[in-house]
Enzyme design. Structure first.
Site, short mmCIF file in Angstrom:
data_model
loop_
_atom_site.label_atom_id
_atom_site.label_comp_id
_atom_site.label_asym_id
_atom_site.label_seq_id
_atom_site.Cartn_x
_atom_site.Cartn_y
_atom_site.Cartn_z
CG HIS A 1 18.72 -6.28 -7.33
ND1 HIS A 1 19.88 -6.38 -8.06
CD2 HIS A 1 18.49 -4.95 -7.16
CE1 HIS A 1 20.33 -5.16 -8.32
NE2 HIS A 1 19.51 -4.27 -7.79
CG ASP B 1 20.80 -2.95 -3.46
OD1 ASP B 1 21.24 -3.28 -2.35
OD2 ASP B 1 21.40 -2.18 -4.23
#
Ligand code: ZN
Length: 252
Positions: free
Chosen positions: A219, A69
């Site tokens: 992430h 992400d």
């Protein structure tokens, strides 16, 4: 002579079939010990991830879907892409619209490598439920447009992940009307907390063993995750885990 002519094409055909088989099972170039991508899963619109929804993707034992992400963030995203490429692993990237706008070359690089691209809003409000419904929809729509524009000539998948996993019944209904698949997660590395790559690796492997399968959230904006990734992929391989690449059942 006549007999030979009849047999010859059959021999060629058989040789071609063998060659096709060999191509399908071809090892990862330059890496005989690569983890690889075990299979591709076509995903319809719906809601997936047991941290947030009652159901998740139809994964078998020790099957994982890798998701990243908040990118693209060139310094760390490039490390993540290199690690995935070295192991011939395909993942899914949920991009922030304004990051896509700032680094369209990286959006195309992710897509060109065969990864799936999904949406993650324009500015990543924490969360979309903390702002008004019209503002949330506007943020979602601008995020979709920015990623779509940056990705060209490639296409993003109709996949969305709510920033901070903050959704509401009204926003989920909006996703349903748009035909977007909503991705939650089944587990994560908690990589928003500062920790060493070694600690992150042991944490996520421990959670994987507990979960047994699932959508894993990382992430690609986090240096500790980028540094950990090669060891993580090696640990998946050593532990007999299989990577599943999610793609849209239809293009968005
Ligand atoms: Zn996020």
């Amino acid at each position: 002579m006549k007999l030979q002519r009849r047999i010859y094409p059959a021999v060629i055909l058989f040789a071609l079939m063998l060659a096709a088989d060999a191509a399908a099972a071809e090892p990862c170039p330059g890496n005989p010990n690569a983890l690889g991508t075990a299979r591709v899963l076509k995903v319809e619109h719906g809601r997936y991830g047991t941290k947030h929804f009652p159901q998740t993707l139809p994964l078998g034992p020790r099957e994982v879907v890798l998701t990243f992400d908040d990118g693209p963030n060139p310094p760390t995203t490039s490390m993540v892409l290199a690690a995935l490429a070295r192991d011939c692993v395909k993942a899914t990237f949920f991009l922030i619209g304004r990051h896509a706008e700032a680094h369209p070359d990286f959006v195309r690089k992710i897509a060109a490598a065969g990864h799936t691209i999904g949406y993650h809003s324009m500015t990543h409000p924490m969360t979309l439920v903390s702002i008004s419904y019209p503002a949330a929809v506007d943020n979602i729509e601008r995020g979709i447009k920015a990623v779509d524009k940056a990705a060209l000539p490639y296409h993003a998948a109709p996949f969305f992940r709510f920033p901070g996993f903050g959704s509401s019944p009204a926003l989920l209904a909006y996703m349903g009307r748009k035909g977007l698949a909503v991705f939650g997660a089944d587990l994560w590395a908690s990589d928003w907390n500062v920790m060493t790559p070694q600690f992150e690796l042991s944490l996520v492997m421990q959670r994987l063993e507990q979960a047994g399968r699932g959508i894993v959230l990382f992430h690609d904006t986090q240096m500790q995750t980028a540094r950990m990734l090669p060891a993580f992929l090696a640990a998946l391989k050593a532990g007999g885990w299989k990577v599943v690449h999610v793609v849209p059942a239809r293009q968005g």
